[in-house]
Design a protein around this motif. Structure first.
Motif, PDB file in Angstrom:
ATOM      1  N   UNK A  82      34.869  15.808  56.282  1.00  0.00           N
ATOM      2  CA  UNK A  82      34.092  17.038  56.238  1.00  0.00           C
ATOM      3  C   UNK A  82      33.378  17.269  57.563  1.00  0.00           C
ATOM      4  N   UNK A  83      32.849  16.214  58.132  1.00  0.00           N
ATOM      5  CA  UNK A  83      32.140  16.261  59.411  1.00  0.00           C
ATOM      6  C   UNK A  83      33.076  16.731  60.525  1.00  0.00           C
ATOM      7  N   UNK A  84      34.294  16.207  60.525  1.00  0.00           N
ATOM      8  CA  UNK A  84      35.271  16.583  61.554  1.00  0.00           C
ATOM      9  C   UNK A  84      35.780  18.001  61.357  1.00  0.00           C
ATOM     10  N   UNK A  85      35.859  18.430  60.119  1.00  0.00           N
ATOM     11  CA  UNK A  85      36.422  19.750  59.808  1.00  0.00           C
ATOM     12  C   UNK A  85      35.419  20.875  60.033  1.00  0.00           C
ATOM     13  N   UNK A  86      34.172  20.653  59.648  1.00  0.00           N
ATOM     14  CA  UNK A  86      33.181  21.727  59.698  1.00  0.00           C
ATOM     15  C   UNK A  86      31.840  21.193  60.181  1.00  0.00           C
ATOM     16  N   UNK A  87      31.754  20.965  61.486  1.00  0.00           N
ATOM     17  CA  UNK A  87      30.517  20.458  62.063  1.00  0.00           C
ATOM     18  C   UNK A  87      29.364  21.444  61.998  1.00  0.00           C
ATOM     19  N   UNK A  88      29.661  22.735  61.804  1.00  0.00           N
ATOM     20  CA  UNK A  88      28.584  23.713  61.677  1.00  0.00           C
ATOM     21  C   UNK A  88      27.766  23.472  60.416  1.00  0.00           C
ATOM     22  N   UNK A  89      28.429  23.071  59.341  1.00  0.00           N
ATOM     23  CA  UNK A  89      27.744  22.788  58.086  1.00  0.00           C
ATOM     24  C   UNK A  89      27.382  21.307  57.982  1.00  0.00           C
ATOM     25  N   UNK A  90      28.352  20.446  58.245  1.00  0.00           N
ATOM     26  CA  UNK A  90      28.153  19.002  58.105  1.00  0.00           C
ATOM     27  C   UNK A  90      27.832  18.431  59.476  1.00  0.00           C
ATOM     28  N   UNK A  91      26.548  18.379  59.788  1.00  0.00           N
ATOM     29  CA  UNK A  91      26.118  17.967  61.123  1.00  0.00           C
ATOM     30  C   UNK A  91      25.740  16.497  61.201  1.00  0.00           C
ATOM     31  N   UNK A  92      25.697  15.842  60.075  1.00  0.00           N
ATOM     32  CA  UNK A  92      25.332  14.421  60.041  1.00  0.00           C
ATOM     33  C   UNK A  92      26.147  13.737  58.957  1.00  0.00           C
ATOM     34  N   UNK A  93      26.976  12.778  59.345  1.00  0.00           N
ATOM     35  CA  UNK A  93      27.881  12.137  58.394  1.00  0.00           C
ATOM     36  C   UNK A  93      27.131  11.309  57.359  1.00  0.00           C
ATOM     37  N   UNK A  94      26.017  10.700  57.743  1.00  0.00           N
ATOM     38  CA  UNK A  94      25.249   9.900  56.783  1.00  0.00           C
ATOM     39  C   UNK A  94      24.686  10.794  55.684  1.00  0.00           C
ATOM     40  N   UNK A  95      24.077  11.903  56.086  1.00  0.00           N
ATOM     41  CA  UNK A  95      23.538  12.829  55.087  1.00  0.00           C
ATOM     42  C   UNK A  95      24.636  13.369  54.184  1.00  0.00           C
ATOM     43  N   UNK A  96      25.795  13.686  54.773  1.00  0.00           N
ATOM     44  CA  UNK A  96      26.914  14.196  53.977  1.00  0.00           C
ATOM     45  C   UNK A  96      27.428  13.136  53.018  1.00  0.00           C
TER      46      UNK A  96
END
Length: 268
Positions: free
Chosen positions: A239-253
């Motif tokens: 998700x982080x790689x696909x949509x960094x505008x929304x998913x800006x932090x992998x830990x939070x996601x």
């Protein structure tokens, strides 16, 4: 159209065809009804062959927009064939790798900074940073599909396209969501086949199904979100790689969206 007339006898029902020959049938319903109609369409997909998606555009509006943007017919036909044959897991992995390279190339990282970035792209390194396994998924709520503030007169279209699954829609309708000038992924310019690869992988791994798509917005209903850190880490990275505008932090996601029954993405 018979299914829609049966389920929504009071609804406005429309049909259109794109210049590439894709039929779109839809019903305009109140936002309170979109979930039920989408679920009926999903349950009966095996019988009808038509995949439902919620959107702000009528079938005619969608067809006009697709045709207005234009596409190379030969390239479109090649993509329609390849989406069935491609190794979607490998292609999805390549999206993650390309995003890591794109994000780090040319930046003045020292070794510690680089390792920190690498942790967000390696599920084995990310998983220990996440919370322990949870008993059940977080209940996700649609952000845009049922938002009256974003829906004129509190109405949405539930459109149907002949497809093997929602993952084919970005190829059949290349401008279905995100800005068509850059496909919603910055200067990396991912293609509809990349979109399809990730959507198919998520559908197979976690039961994520395309639910809402319009403009820069995409929402997926997730039947089996990952509950353990390793699975949540993998989903969060993708998700982080696909949509960094929304998913800006992998830990939070990994602690949040990845373990939720709704993935809401938005590109700026």
């Amino acid at each position: 159209m018979r299914l829609l007339q049966e389920c929504c006898p009071e609804a406005e029902i429309a049909w259109a065809m794109t210049g590439t020959g894709v039929d779109i049938v839809g019903a305009r319903v109140a936002v309170e009804r979109v979930w039920d109609l989408w679920e009926i369409g999903r349950r009966r997909h095996g019988e009808t062959g038509w995949w439902p998606y919620v959107t702000s555009a009528s079938p005619g509006g969608e067809a006009v927009y697709q045709d207005k943007r234009g596409c190379d017919t030969a390239e479109w036909e090649r993509s329609v064939t390849e989406v069935v044959l491609q190794d979607h897991d490998a292609r999805a992995a390549s999206v993650v790798v390309s995003n890591f390279r794109w994000s780090t190339t040319g930046l003045p990282f020292d070794d510690e900074d680089f390792l920190g970035w690498r942790d967000e792209y390696d599920p084995d390194r990310l998983a220990p940073l996440l919370r322990p396994a949870v008993v059940g998924p977080m209940l996700g709520v649609p952000r845009w599909a049922t938002d009256r503030g974003e829906s004129r007169a509190g109405m949405r279209w539930v459109n149907f396209v002949t497809a093997r699954g929602g993952y084919e829609l970005p190829v059949l309708l290349p401008y279905l969501y995100a800005n068509p000038n850059w496909f919603g992924h910055g200067s990396r310019c991912l293609t509809p086949l990349d979109d399809a690869a990730l959507l198919r992988r998520w559908q197979e791994q976690w039961g994520a199904e395309l639910f809402f798509a319009t403009g820069p917005y995409l929402e997926l209903v997730v039947d089996r979100p990952p509950l353990v850190p390793q699975g949540a880490a993998q989903a969060a990275i993708e998700l982080f790689a696909y949509c960094g505008d929304t998913v800006q932090d992998a830990v939070s996601a990994g602690n949040g969206m990845a373990r939720s029954t709704m993935w809401s993405l938005w590109w700026d």
